[in-house]
Motif scaffolding. Structure first.
Motif, PDB file in Angstrom:
ATOM      1  N   LYS A  23       0.884  -1.229  -0.147  1.00 40.45           N
ATOM      2  CA  LYS A  23      -0.094   0.050  -0.194  1.00 40.45           C
ATOM      3  C   LYS A  23       0.774   1.267  -0.105  1.00 40.45           C
ATOM      4  CE  LYS A  23      -4.078  -2.011   2.263  1.00 40.45           C
ATOM      5  NZ  LYS A  23      -4.981  -1.837   3.506  1.00 40.45           N
ATOM      6  N   ILE A  24       0.241   2.463  -0.717  1.00 48.62           N
ATOM      7  CA  ILE A  24       1.005   3.501  -0.595  1.00 48.62           C
ATOM      8  C   ILE A  24      -0.151   4.693   0.180  1.00 48.62           C
ATOM      9  CG2 ILE A  24       1.633   5.729  -2.141  1.00 48.62           C
ATOM     10  CD1 ILE A  24       2.214   3.598  -4.438  1.00 48.62           C
ATOM     11  N   ARG A  25       0.411   5.223   1.184  1.00 45.36           N
ATOM     12  CA  ARG A  25      -0.391   6.350   1.722  1.00 45.36           C
ATOM     13  C   ARG A  25       0.327   7.681   1.632  1.00 45.36           C
ATOM     14  NH1 ARG A  25      -1.972   2.769   7.420  1.00 45.36           N
ATOM     15  NH2 ARG A  25      -3.788   1.701   6.012  1.00 45.36           N
ATOM     16  N   PHE A  26      -0.396   8.740   1.673  1.00 46.59           N
ATOM     17  CA  PHE A  26       0.168   9.990   1.740  1.00 46.59           C
ATOM     18  C   PHE A  26      -0.984  11.054   2.358  1.00 46.59           C
ATOM     19  CE2 PHE A  26       1.522  14.061  -0.352  1.00 46.59           C
ATOM     20  CZ  PHE A  26       3.033  13.986  -0.151  1.00 46.59           C
ATOM     21  N   MET A  27      -0.477  12.127   2.952  1.00 48.74           N
ATOM     22  CA  MET A  27      -1.318  13.090   3.342  1.00 48.74           C
ATOM     23  C   MET A  27      -1.021  14.704   2.615  1.00 48.74           C
ATOM     24  SD  MET A  27      -1.315  15.280   6.992  1.00 48.74           S
ATOM     25  CE  MET A  27      -0.008  16.296   6.126  1.00 48.74           C
ATOM     26  N   PRO A  28      -1.671  14.900   1.668  1.00 45.70           N
ATOM     27  CA  PRO A  28      -1.651  16.191   0.644  1.00 45.70           C
ATOM     28  C   PRO A  28      -1.838  17.388   1.663  1.00 45.70           C
ATOM     29  CG  PRO A  28      -3.708  15.275   0.392  1.00 45.70           C
ATOM     30  CD  PRO A  28      -3.194  14.357   1.322  1.00 45.70           C
ATOM     31  N   ASN A  29      -0.853  18.438   1.366  1.00 45.09           N
ATOM     32  CA  ASN A  29      -1.071  19.681   2.088  1.00 45.09           C
ATOM     33  C   ASN A  29      -1.298  20.926   1.165  1.00 45.09           C
ATOM     34  OD1 ASN A  29       1.772  19.534   1.002  1.00 45.09           O
ATOM     35  ND2 ASN A  29       2.580  20.297   2.760  1.00 45.09           N
ATOM     36  N   GLU A  30      -1.534  20.492  -0.115  1.00 41.83           N
ATOM     37  CA  GLU A  30      -1.866  21.541  -1.139  1.00 41.83           C
ATOM     38  C   GLU A  30      -3.076  21.027  -1.956  1.00 41.83           C
ATOM     39  OE1 GLU A  30       1.251  22.705  -3.895  1.00 41.83           O
ATOM     40  OE2 GLU A  30       2.875  22.516  -2.393  1.00 41.83           O
ATOM     41  N   THR A  31      -3.957  21.801  -2.182  1.00 43.23           N
ATOM     42  CA  THR A  31      -4.969  21.625  -2.935  1.00 43.23           C
ATOM     43  C   THR A  31      -4.355  21.442  -4.481  1.00 43.23           C
ATOM     44  OG1 THR A  31      -5.526  23.980  -3.287  1.00 43.23           O
ATOM     45  CG2 THR A  31      -6.756  22.221  -1.766  1.00 43.23           C
TER      46      THR A  31
END
Length: 547
Positions: free
Chosen positions: A83-91
């Motif tokens: 699995k690949i997870r990420f938290m985006p901080n830009e729209t």
């Protein structure tokens, strides 16, 4: 709720199937990747590396993790899901490319980050006043924190836990919890005994000496189910027991090789760091803070791998001499021991006193937020029976922490070793539970900090006080603008106030919430400190002055 775009990409070589999707700002993106290559140990024989590109062009290097069958089943050689997870901080549109450390073919994809249903972001020190916490360093937050101690509760029915524990915490305004099940290494008989029987008590992440071979993927899924609920509701989660199980009859961190430590932290970060609400990595309770191969080495591994920069700490039992100045630690987690004497046995009778909490918070401050992680008057569970702290002591110690410019957690659970969640012996939210009184005290403090003052502009200023018993009156202030003085004994005191007209002034009864309005106070240049007398000696009083 994630809204999927129907763009399906299939890589024939690996059987990779994933969907481009929309993900809210500071929420979690996740996709799965199938790798059918044969490996002797799928945790260690190959790495899944990922490069993310933000809408503004910033590059972020991260990695994926092996997850068995993707549903909590499988082991080191059974399963083919990464699995690949990420938290985006830009729209905007994010793109990513992934590759394997061997010859297995990689791939790429994209997702759109949208502002709708955005999360709060990462809890970090407030850049304008690092006494306090803030989301993304800029949005200050007052923590209303509860110590939720159900070690083995993740083995119980999830919906029951949400309804009877988590939802009650949220309904009563809690935006932060300290838990024992993240990470899960011990004490699984301590669950909510008025709830359903645990579906399993096999909740240890791995067996000592067999890290790779015994990794319990089901437990990771259980932890993440609970962490995700808090994340979706913007409630921070601080891990109390951390990665060293040896203090609680679990696997010892010291017994891992350096290679195993590195693997575990990298794997842990890949799985957990994309949850924005992870509100503190902690090694374990009560350690010195400077041991290279233990808590400090752990913090350095976190610093190396956590690209999202979640908070990192250790718990210092004796904060008179601490190591929070080290860059690896981004906040202080303190207890109130050895404040009055260099030996614990000499001062045990003082651990319920508010002034030991106040001083511990002041001593722990190193230009980073302080969190009273284990205030001995603030826990009914464990410490109340040992210190004989009353609910009056609990209330006063909470205010003593706040006026030291510190956050704190507290606990009103019933029982010493058994936990329940409802009825007279449960959580402190019903009149049947005697500690509902303490919950009301905490709520009065909470409302004061959120509604009556701008707490995030204030700092401890006990030096402004005079003509009072030593260590018995505490001041939090933004000099010249707002002052908050906590007077737990209703004594007289003098306060050095900067010149000006202070028109919004009152006494607050910390027990009842009663307010007594005060007249305009005008202070002129070179005027001596202004003397105050609390309305009575029968309760705790808070003086608030504002321009």
């Amino acid at each position: 709720m994630k809204r999927f775009l129907f763009l399906i990409i299939l890589c024939s070589f690996t059987g990779i199937l994933f969907a481009a999707e929309q993900v809210s700002l500071f929420r979690m993106f996740e996709t799965r990747v199938i790798n059918r290559t044969k490996y002797e140990n799928k945790f260690t024989d190959v790495e899944l590396n990922v490069i993310f590109r933000s809408p503004s062009g910033e590059i972020k290097n991260f990695w994926g993790f092996y997850d068995g069958d993707g549903k909590g089943g499988g082991n080191f050689n059974v399963g083919n899901i990464w699995k690949i997870r990420f938290m985006p901080n830009e729209t905007g549109e994010w793109t990513y490319e992934y590759s394997w450390s061997d010859s297995t073919k990689g791939g790429k994809g994209s997702f759109e980050c949208i502002a709708e249903n955005a999360g709060k972001g990462i809890l970090q020190p407030y850049k304008n006043n690092p006494h306090w916490f803030a989301y993304n360093e800029t949005d200050p937050v007052w923590l209303k924190s509860y110590y939720e101690t159900g070690h083995g509760s993740i083995g119980q029915d999830f919906e029951w836990i949400v309804e009877n524990v988590y939802q009650k915490l949220q309904d009563n305004g809690y935006n932060h919890v300290q838990v024992n099940w993240l990470l899960s290494l011990c004490c699984f008989g301590q669950y909510y005994h008025d709830g359903p029987e645990p579906e399993t008590q096999d909740l240890k992440l791995y067996r000592e000496g067999e890290l790779y071979e015994s990794m319990n993927l089901k437990v990771w899924h259980l932890m993440e189910e609970h962490l995700a609920w808090f994340n979706n509701n913007d409630i921070g989660v601080h891990m109390f027991l951390g990665v060293d199980g040896s203090k609680n009859d679990g696997p010892a961190w010291v017994d891992l090789t350096n290679q195993q430590k590195d693997f575990f932290v990298k794997y842990m970060v890949a799985r957990l760091a994309p949850f924005a609400n992870l509100a503190g990595w902690n090694y374990v309770w009560e350690v010195p803070g400077d041991r290279e191969d233990l808590e400090l080495g752990f913090a350095r591994l976190i610093q190396r791998y956590d690209i999202f920069k979640h908070l990192v700490t250790y718990e210092d039992e004796f904060p008179r001499e601490n190591h929070y100045d080290l860059p690896e630690y981004t906040f202080a987690a303190v207890e109130n021991h050895e404040i009055a004497a260099p030996d614990k046995d000499m001062e045990r009778h003082l651990w319920k006193e508010p002034w030991t909490h106040h001083m511990a918070c002041l001593l722990g401050y190193r230009d980073k937020p302080v969190y009273m992680i284990e205030g001995n008057a603030l826990w009914r569970r464990f410490w109340q029976e040992r210190t004989h702290a009353t609910q009056d002591d609990l209330r006063r110690s909470a205010w003593a922490c706040a006026t030291a410019g510190a956050s704190f957690t507290w606990n009103g659970h019933a029982g010493e070793y058994e936990l329940v969640a409802a009825g007279p012996d449960g959580l402190p939210f019903s009149d049947d539970n005697p500690y509902s009184l303490s919950e009301r005290y905490i709520s009065i403090l909470n409302r004061t900090m959120l509604e009556d003052v701008k707490f995030y502009r204030m700092e401890p200023h006990d030096e402004l006080l005079s003509r009072h018993p030593a260590l018995r009156v505490y001041a939090l202030a933004e000099p010249g603008q707002q002052y908050l003085v906590f007077d737990p004994d209703g004594v007289s005191f003098a306060l050095n106030i900067e010149p000006g007209n202070y028109a919004d002034n009152f006494w607050l009864n910390a027990e009842s919430g009663e307010r007594i309005k005060l007249d305009l106070i005008t202070v002129v240049e070179d005027e001596p400190p202004v003397e105050f007398m609390a309305p009575d000696h029968a309760s705790d009083w808070v003086l608030i002055l504002k321009k």
